[in-house]
Design an enzyme around this catalytic site. Structure first.
Site, short mmCIF file in Angstrom:
data_model
loop_
_atom_site.label_atom_id
_atom_site.label_comp_id
_atom_site.label_asym_id
_atom_site.label_seq_id
_atom_site.Cartn_x
_atom_site.Cartn_y
_atom_site.Cartn_z
N ARG A 314 -55.76 -88.31 -27.26
CA ARG A 314 -55.42 -88.84 -28.60
C ARG A 314 -53.78 -89.12 -28.83
NH1 ARG A 314 -55.68 -84.39 -32.56
NH2 ARG A 314 -53.48 -84.51 -32.65
N HIS A 318 -54.03 -86.29 -35.48
CA HIS A 318 -55.41 -86.29 -35.85
C HIS A 318 -55.69 -87.41 -36.92
CE1 HIS A 318 -59.28 -84.64 -37.02
NE2 HIS A 318 -58.94 -84.42 -38.14
N TYR A 327 -47.28 -78.97 -32.64
CA TYR A 327 -48.40 -77.90 -31.91
C TYR A 327 -48.44 -78.50 -30.56
CZ TYR A 327 -51.56 -81.51 -33.61
OH TYR A 327 -52.37 -82.54 -34.04
#
Lengths: 428, 334
Positions: A314, A318, A327
């Site tokens: 990815r 998100h 993160y």
């Protein structure tokens, strides 16, 4: 509670909590990710027994090699025209994502989710399926609609929840639905589409139809109970369905280890269910196409379901509400060993003499213009919060086929509120 | 017919009429269901229309939603209503919202049959009445019959309905009406008018209550097993109650309720389910809002207690004749 340790002569137990290798600020290095050479994986018969897929579930089906050549038994041997159409659709998905992401940042809508880096998974699958095979996507397969040449303005109307939105502004942006496009209504609840796809496929089989179903979920969602239910049903009834797991390494901020990736692959889940399982280079459009085509043949010949893990990354946050720099290492995508799906397919077309950088650049410009023009068109129908939304009455429509008395009462109440408020909202 | 036979007949009639009706669930196929509700259906209609499923309620309902999206009309069974919870996400987030979220593009015309209610020493997980969970969800219909005749007509209407319907079957009255006197011999349906069931097709419209006993002294709102318990109690004590069997909880027949309470001026609400947040609270609020000036006494509720359903203490828990009599006395004393 810290109790006195019973059996103090034994070593204490420890709880393992997975931790991703790299966090913000770390130098990312994927040298230990096992990437077998293109062409190495065997291609079984579509009728192969489900228990014969063990090594395929732990390996990686790859077609495009580092020089951009298509090699090995999974090479789908597509015509240059088809390759160019796939490339174009993937580039269009990326252009669409860029534009809509920006629209969200400009406050024109509330929310958006990109699929950057994952374009091959939906686009190549759509090219390998029939137009009337029913797809049950998650929220990151916009490429299915685009590869089915769905109207961009219609998609944007949904994103803007404007007066042109077929879903009447009832759904969060990107939760598309079109029966005509054989694209099932997207739900916010993860993995629910999995058993639904199996049920649709079972219905098709029960009625002696020839259409199959395909569904997608992320690797994070495989932890949901629905995933297990769906795999069990698919196996038990040999449902004509393709179960896709998009393993993009991240479920919002949780790395794939929290879905079980430290111990095994997601394709390997298939082995336990007695389902054919393939693990595919998700950034290799030809591998995705070939695996989907293979699974579709298996399904269409009543040989049962296939689970395909698409190994990918990815590339972006998100969603528009997420900041991945909180993160994970910002370097990760840059060193991801499977590269960029668009770049890889482009390189292949150039390598076989069917494309060049100039044409690619010109196409990118053309697609950007096309998306811009569609956006202009869609914005004529309004953007979120600017008044050009659906008539208020529609809020109560479609809860049931016929409106019961209590909804009629509440509808009347809402209209009275609107009168009292003096808001200039149009009502048909 | 008893209620099992009536339910079986409804499915057989609908499967005969509509090739898209399919029946599925745990043990419903070859074996014919743990309560025999699907007995003989697989032999008659074949394995692709009546089949056993894996033990996964979330799977059963999820698959049924997908079949509905295809165009079938699935009638899934959940073996006991106590075991419907693993399917809650599929029911609440999917079946209930599919029409709304797709603006009518996709629908979930499914009928979820499930035995429910207590009075059978079923203990905690074979006695629950979870209807209040589902009436709280927009997009779901909830139906509960109290006689074999109603069960067949309502089930046919539910299967024909294009919205998802929860069809809760009071298993205590599968074989006969129950008056609440657990220590007396049980009756069967043969002597009861509700046991007269035509063999062919007929339907009872959803959303219509039935006045099972006209009366003047007060209105009793009940459904399922409690209709019979209330009827027997009022008869025993010579109370001229107007007993309304709601039959469909959602959509609710508000007109019948309103007319009755306005006539009698008193209202007793009865259900087996636990009290707090139960459907009785909604009924009470509606009656209060609509009949406030006609009410001559506070609305009373007779319900199960707010505890899990017990095993050995079942008849202390069950809202039986004594609890009913006390509530009736309280309501009628002014």
């Amino acid at each position: 509670m810290t109790a006195e340790r019973p059996r103090a002569n034994l070593p204490p137990l420890t709880l393992h909590v997975p931790e991703p290798k790299f966090r913000p600020g770390d130098e990312a290095d994927f040298a230990d990710v096992d990437v077998p050479p293109a062409g190495a994986a065997r291609r079984p018969e579509a009728s192969a027994a489900p228990d014969s897929f063990h090594e395929l579930a732990y390996s990686l089906v790859r077609v495009l090699d580092d020089e951009g050549q298509a090699v090995g038994p999974w090479n789908p041997k597509l015509s240059p025209d088809k390759l160019r159409r796939m490339l174009r659709h993937m580039a269009l998905v990326r252009a669409f994502d860029e534009r809509m992401f920006r629209a969200q940042r400009q406050g024109k809508t509330s929310f958006y989710m990109k699929c950057t880096g994952e374009e091959a998974i939906a686009v190549a699958a759509a090219h390998a399926l029939e137009r009337d095979d029913m797809v049950f996507p998650s929220y990151r397969q916009q490429g299915l609609l685009i590869a089915r040449d769905w109207d961009l303005v219609d998609m944007m109307n949904q994103i803007y929840s404007n007066k042109g939105d077929r879903l009447q502004g009832k759904q969060l942006p990107i939760m598309y639905s079109t029966k005509e496009g054989s694209f099932f209504s997207i739900s916010g609840n993860l993995a629910t589409q999995y058993p639904q796809a199996v049920g649709w496929a079972m219905a098709s089989a029960a009625k002696g139809d020839t259409r199959i179903a395909a569904t997608w979920c992320g690797e994070g969602s495989t932890a949901e109970g629905d995933f297990h239910s769906a795999c069990t049903f698919a196996s038990v009834y040999r449902a004509p369905v393709i179960l896709n797991v998009v393993n993009n390494q991240w479920a919002i901020s949780s790395f794939s280890g929290f879905a079980g990736a430290e111990a095994t692959t997601f394709a390997a889940r298939a082995v336990g269910y007695g389902i054919a399982g393939l693990r595919v280079d998700g950034n290799d459009a030809l591998a995705v196409y070939a695996a989907t085509e293979w699974a579709a043949e298996r399904a269409r010949t009543n040989q049962g379901p296939t689970l395909i893990e698409h190994f990918t990354y990815r590339a972006e946050g998100h969603s528009t509400s997420d900041d991945p720099s909180q993160y994970r290492s910002a370097q990760e995508y840059g060193v991801w060993p499977l590269g960029d799906p668009i770049v890889r397919l482009k390189r292949h077309l150039i390598a076989i003499g069917e494309w060049d950088e100039d044409r690619h650049a010109a196409q990118d410009r053309e697609l950007a213009e096309m998306v811009k023009a569609a956006q202009k068109e869609a914005e004529k129908n309004g953007i979120l919060g600017h008044g050009l939304h659906q008539p208020l009455d529609t809020l109560f429509e479609g809860v049931f086929e016929e409106m019961p008395w209590h909804l009629k009462e509440q509808q009347a109440q809402m209209l009275a509120e609107e009168e009292a408020s003096g808001r200039p909202w149009a009502r048909k | 017919m008893n209620m099992i036979q009536a339910i079986n007949s409804a499915m057989a009639v609908m499967m005969e009429r509509d090739p898209d009706v399919i029946v599925m669930g745990e043990d419903v196929g070859y074996f014919g269901g743990v309560f025999r509700a699907t007995a003989g259906l697989q032999a008659k209609f074949g394995k692709t229309r009546v089949f056993d499923t894996p033990i996964t309620e979330c799977g059963i309902i999820g698959v049924a939603v997908g079949m509905g999206a295809y165009g079938l009309r699935p009638v899934p069974e959940i073996q006991f209503a106590d075991y419907i919870y693993p399917a809650l996400d599929q029911l609440v987030s999917e079946a209930a919202r599919l029409r709304y979220r797709s603006a009518g593009d996709f629908t979930a015309p499914i009928t979820v049959r499930s035995p429910f209610g207590g009075g059978i020493f079923g203990g905690q997980t074979h006695s629950q009445s979870p209807e209040g969970i589902f009436t709280h969800v927009s997009g779901l219909k909830t139906v509960i019959p109290s006689t074999p005749y109603d069960a067949k007509g309502l089930l046919i209407a539910a299967i024909e309905d294009n919205d998802p319907v929860l069809f809760f079957e009071p298993k205590r009255i599968y074989n006969g009406p129950f008056d609440g006197h657990w220590d007396r011999p049980s009756k069967n349906w043969s002597g009861h008018p509700g046991g007269e069931v035509p063999g062919g097709y007929y339907r009872i419209e959803l959303g219509k209550a039935q006045i099972v006993r006209p009366g003047e002294a007060l209105t009793v709102l009940a459904y399922g097993t409690m209709v019979h318990v209330v009827q027997a109690t009022c008869e025993e004590h010579g109370i001229d109650a107007e007993i309304v069997d709601l039959r469909t909880l959602l959509p609710l027949d508000i007109d019948t309720i309103e007319a009755s309470v306005k006539k009698t001026g008193r209202c007793l609400i009865v259900h087996e389910a636990t009290r707090t947040g139960g459907f009785g609270a909604e009924l009470s609020a509606l009656v209060q809002e609509r009949c406030f000036y006609q009410l001559e006494a506070p609305i009373e509720r007779v319900t199960g207690f707010d505890t899990p359903y017990p095993h050995s203490l079942e008849w202390a828990y069950f809202p039986g004749p004594v609890r009913l009599k006390m509530a009736l006395d309280k309501l009628l004393k002014d």
